[in-house]
Write an enzyme that holds these catalytic residues in place. Structure first.
Site, PDB file in Angstrom:
ATOM      1  N   ASP A  36       0.823  -1.204   0.000  1.00  0.00           N
ATOM      2  CA  ASP A  36       0.000   0.000   0.000  1.00  0.00           C
ATOM      3  C   ASP A  36       0.861   1.260   0.000  1.00  0.00           C
ATOM      4  O   ASP A  36       1.953   1.279   0.576  1.00  0.00           O
ATOM      5  CB  ASP A  36      -0.892  -0.015   1.252  1.00  0.00           C
ATOM      6  CG  ASP A  36      -2.031   0.986   1.173  1.00  0.00           C
ATOM      7  OD1 ASP A  36      -2.361   1.437   0.058  1.00  0.00           O
ATOM      8  OD2 ASP A  36      -2.593   1.321   2.229  1.00  0.00           O
ATOM      9  N   ARG A  70      -0.092   7.560  -2.872  1.00  0.00           N
ATOM     10  CA  ARG A  70       0.192   8.661  -1.940  1.00  0.00           C
ATOM     11  C   ARG A  70       1.661   9.065  -1.987  1.00  0.00           C
ATOM     12  O   ARG A  70       2.007  10.236  -1.889  1.00  0.00           O
ATOM     13  CB  ARG A  70      -0.209   8.240  -0.512  1.00  0.00           C
ATOM     14  CG  ARG A  70      -1.694   8.438  -0.234  1.00  0.00           C
ATOM     15  CD  ARG A  70      -2.120   7.752   1.034  1.00  0.00           C
ATOM     16  NE  ARG A  70      -2.113   6.299   0.870  1.00  0.00           N
ATOM     17  CZ  ARG A  70      -2.237   5.436   1.857  1.00  0.00           C
ATOM     18  NH1 ARG A  70      -2.354   5.884   3.093  1.00  0.00           N
ATOM     19  NH2 ARG A  70      -2.261   4.149   1.635  1.00  0.00           N
ATOM     20  N   ARG A 120      -0.193   9.237  -9.907  1.00  0.00           N
ATOM     21  CA  ARG A 120      -0.186   7.989  -9.145  1.00  0.00           C
ATOM     22  C   ARG A 120       0.605   6.877  -9.842  1.00  0.00           C
ATOM     23  O   ARG A 120       1.234   6.052  -9.177  1.00  0.00           O
ATOM     24  CB  ARG A 120      -1.629   7.536  -8.897  1.00  0.00           C
ATOM     25  CG  ARG A 120      -2.403   8.475  -7.958  1.00  0.00           C
ATOM     26  CD  ARG A 120      -3.862   8.070  -7.847  1.00  0.00           C
ATOM     27  NE  ARG A 120      -4.003   6.735  -7.297  1.00  0.00           N
ATOM     28  CZ  ARG A 120      -3.999   6.455  -5.994  1.00  0.00           C
ATOM     29  NH1 ARG A 120      -3.838   7.413  -5.102  1.00  0.00           N
ATOM     30  NH2 ARG A 120      -4.144   5.206  -5.582  1.00  0.00           N
ATOM     31  N   HIS A 142       3.415   3.673  -8.795  1.00  0.00           N
ATOM     32  CA  HIS A 142       3.336   2.249  -9.132  1.00  0.00           C
ATOM     33  C   HIS A 142       4.615   1.781  -9.823  1.00  0.00           C
ATOM     34  O   HIS A 142       5.091   0.664  -9.562  1.00  0.00           O
ATOM     35  CB  HIS A 142       2.128   1.993 -10.038  1.00  0.00           C
ATOM     36  CG  HIS A 142       0.812   2.245  -9.359  1.00  0.00           C
ATOM     37  ND1 HIS A 142       0.463   1.633  -8.168  1.00  0.00           N
ATOM     38  CD2 HIS A 142      -0.237   3.047  -9.693  1.00  0.00           C
ATOM     39  CE1 HIS A 142      -0.747   2.049  -7.801  1.00  0.00           C
ATOM     40  NE2 HIS A 142      -1.191   2.900  -8.711  1.00  0.00           N
ATOM     41  N   SER A 163      -6.619  -5.583  -6.471  1.00  0.00           N
ATOM     42  CA  SER A 163      -7.852  -6.163  -5.941  1.00  0.00           C
ATOM     43  C   SER A 163      -8.992  -6.015  -6.945  1.00  0.00           C
ATOM     44  O   SER A 163      -8.913  -5.203  -7.882  1.00  0.00           O
ATOM     45  CB  SER A 163      -8.238  -5.486  -4.623  1.00  0.00           C
ATOM     46  OG  SER A 163      -8.760  -4.198  -4.870  1.00  0.00           O
ATOM     47  N   THR A 164     -10.062  -6.763  -6.739  1.00  0.00           N
ATOM     48  CA  THR A 164     -11.216  -6.612  -7.612  1.00  0.00           C
ATOM     49  C   THR A 164     -11.790  -5.194  -7.500  1.00  0.00           C
ATOM     50  O   THR A 164     -12.313  -4.646  -8.470  1.00  0.00           O
ATOM     51  CB  THR A 164     -12.312  -7.644  -7.263  1.00  0.00           C
ATOM     52  OG1 THR A 164     -12.597  -7.561  -5.869  1.00  0.00           O
ATOM     53  CG2 THR A 164     -11.869  -9.051  -7.594  1.00  0.00           C
ATOM     54  N   TRP A 222     -10.511  -2.209  -9.881  1.00  0.00           N
ATOM     55  CA  TRP A 222     -11.049  -1.966 -11.227  1.00  0.00           C
ATOM     56  C   TRP A 222     -11.880  -0.682 -11.258  1.00  0.00           C
ATOM     57  O   TRP A 222     -12.108  -0.107 -12.328  1.00  0.00           O
ATOM     58  CB  TRP A 222     -11.908  -3.141 -11.702  1.00  0.00           C
ATOM     59  CG  TRP A 222     -11.139  -4.395 -11.984  1.00  0.00           C
ATOM     60  CD1 TRP A 222     -11.174  -5.563 -11.282  1.00  0.00           C
ATOM     61  CD2 TRP A 222     -10.221  -4.628 -13.068  1.00  0.00           C
ATOM     62  NE1 TRP A 222     -10.334  -6.491 -11.847  1.00  0.00           N
ATOM     63  CE2 TRP A 222      -9.739  -5.946 -12.943  1.00  0.00           C
ATOM     64  CE3 TRP A 222      -9.745  -3.831 -14.122  1.00  0.00           C
ATOM     65  CZ2 TRP A 222      -8.809  -6.503 -13.834  1.00  0.00           C
ATOM     66  CZ3 TRP A 222      -8.831  -4.380 -15.007  1.00  0.00           C
ATOM     67  CH2 TRP A 222      -8.373  -5.683 -14.855  1.00  0.00           C
ATOM     68  N   LEU A 277      11.722 -20.218  -3.928  1.00  0.00           N
ATOM     69  CA  LEU A 277      10.625 -19.393  -3.421  1.00  0.00           C
ATOM     70  C   LEU A 277       9.405 -19.486  -4.343  1.00  0.00           C
ATOM     71  O   LEU A 277       9.523 -19.397  -5.566  1.00  0.00           O
ATOM     72  CB  LEU A 277      11.077 -17.936  -3.332  1.00  0.00           C
ATOM     73  CG  LEU A 277      10.000 -16.892  -2.986  1.00  0.00           C
ATOM     74  CD1 LEU A 277       9.530 -17.068  -1.543  1.00  0.00           C
ATOM     75  CD2 LEU A 277      10.531 -15.476  -3.202  1.00  0.00           C
ATOM     76  N   ARG A 311      -5.914  -1.987   8.112  1.00  0.00           N
ATOM     77  CA  ARG A 311      -7.026  -2.760   7.557  1.00  0.00           C
ATOM     78  C   ARG A 311      -6.482  -3.975   6.818  1.00  0.00           C
ATOM     79  O   ARG A 311      -5.327  -3.980   6.385  1.00  0.00           O
ATOM     80  CB  ARG A 311      -7.838  -1.916   6.555  1.00  0.00           C
ATOM     81  CG  ARG A 311      -8.575  -0.748   7.144  1.00  0.00           C
ATOM     82  CD  ARG A 311      -9.488  -0.127   6.084  1.00  0.00           C
ATOM     83  NE  ARG A 311      -8.739   0.409   4.956  1.00  0.00           N
ATOM     84  CZ  ARG A 311      -8.231   1.640   4.902  1.00  0.00           C
ATOM     85  NH1 ARG A 311      -8.370   2.458   5.924  1.00  0.00           N
ATOM     86  NH2 ARG A 311      -7.582   2.063   3.835  1.00  0.00           N
ATOM     87  N   GLU A 334       0.214 -13.454  12.184  1.00  0.00           N
ATOM     88  CA  GLU A 334       0.640 -12.281  12.929  1.00  0.00           C
ATOM     89  C   GLU A 334       0.565 -11.089  11.972  1.00  0.00           C
ATOM     90  O   GLU A 334       1.044 -11.168  10.830  1.00  0.00           O
ATOM     91  CB  GLU A 334       2.077 -12.450  13.438  1.00  0.00           C
ATOM     92  CG  GLU A 334       2.257 -13.612  14.408  1.00  0.00           C
ATOM     93  CD  GLU A 334       1.459 -13.423  15.689  1.00  0.00           C
ATOM     94  OE1 GLU A 334       1.353 -12.266  16.157  1.00  0.00           O
ATOM     95  OE2 GLU A 334       0.942 -14.430  16.220  1.00  0.00           O
TER      96      GLU A 334
END
Length: 254
Positions: free
Chosen positions: A23, A27, A36, A40, A68-69, A72, A134, A197, A210
């Site tokens: 996240d 910002r 923005r 990215h 995430s969905t 979109w 990995l 969140r 955790e």
């Protein structure tokens, strides 16, 4: 590399599976007076750095919440830019993944992805399928509620077809129908950029993980930040509903 932090990590007690909500790209860019997408693009460097860090440590699974969905619904220019970035990045990174024995996996609603992104992903999945180091799991067009609804629908169809007796449905049954069925549940979940969140991410799988939150924006997140999260994880007592005394007794008997 911060050798001091690295030296504090107990390599015998690493989390087998780390999940990260990446996240703060937007910002971070806005704070620098950029659009923005600038954030990215810089976030890709953090992905490279953290994937490398996990591979070096010997972490077995790393899941990154890339899109995430709900994403979109962002402005069309940002979504199109992200999809272009996704295609370009995947194609550029496959040789590095193979060089480092990293296997790529994808979870999410692939039907929503543009064809170019889907083609690039399918090529990368095939080209890294033989790697044994990995496991890098990209959550793309993913949401946990979508995943759970999809799993329930498929269980319902198999019940209707007589393949499953409803009386035998258990935790293990549901696990088999999740997109993460091939992977262990995450033990450590990291979220960057100061938000507290889970944002519809692996809601079922994070039951006993955790949770670690940091104010660092994702484009600034590097190996030393990862090490700090792992050190914090290793300092916690993971009880899984038991008492601390029970855990200590079990550890002594082991």
């Amino acid at each position: 590399m911060d050798e001091g932090l690295l030296g504090q990590i107990d390599k015998e007690r690493l989390p087998h599976h780390i999940a990260i909500i990446m996240d703060g790209n937007g910002r971070w860019a806005e704070e620098k007076g950029q659009d923005r997408l600038y954030g990215h693009y810089h976030g890709v460097e953090s992905v490279r750095n953290i994937v490398e860090g996990c591979a070096e440590l010997g972490v077995h699974y790393l899941t990154l919440y890339a899109f995430s969905t709900e994403n979109w619904d962002r402005p069309q220019q940002e979504v199109e830019g992200l999809m272009t970035l996704l295609v370009d990045t995947i194609r550029k990174e496959v040789p590095t993944l193979n060089k480092n024995n990293i296997r790529l996996h994808v979870i999410g609603d692939m039907n929503m992805l543009p064809q170019a992104a889907l083609n690039a992903l399918e090529e990368a999945l095939a080209m890294t399928s033989g790697n044994t180091g990995l496991n890098l799991i990209m959550a793309l067009s993913y949401s946990s509620r979508w995943e759970l609804v999809n799993a329930v629908k498929n269980i319902g169809l198999d019940v209707k077809a007589g393949k499953i007796d409803p009386e035998t449905i258990s935790h293990d049954t549901l696990q088999r129908y999740l997109t993460t069925s091939k992977f262990p549940d995450p033990e450590l979940m990291i979220r960057t950029s100061g938000e507290y969140r889970i944002s519809n991410f692996l809601l079922y799988q994070l039951a006993y993980a955790e949770l670690y939150f940091t104010n660092t924006r994702w484009p600034d997140f590097r190996k030393e930040n990862l090490y700090e999260a792992i050190i914090d994880f290793q300092a916690r007592e993971r009880r899984f509903g038991k008492t601390g005394q029970q855990i200590q007794e079990e550890t002594q008997l082991a």
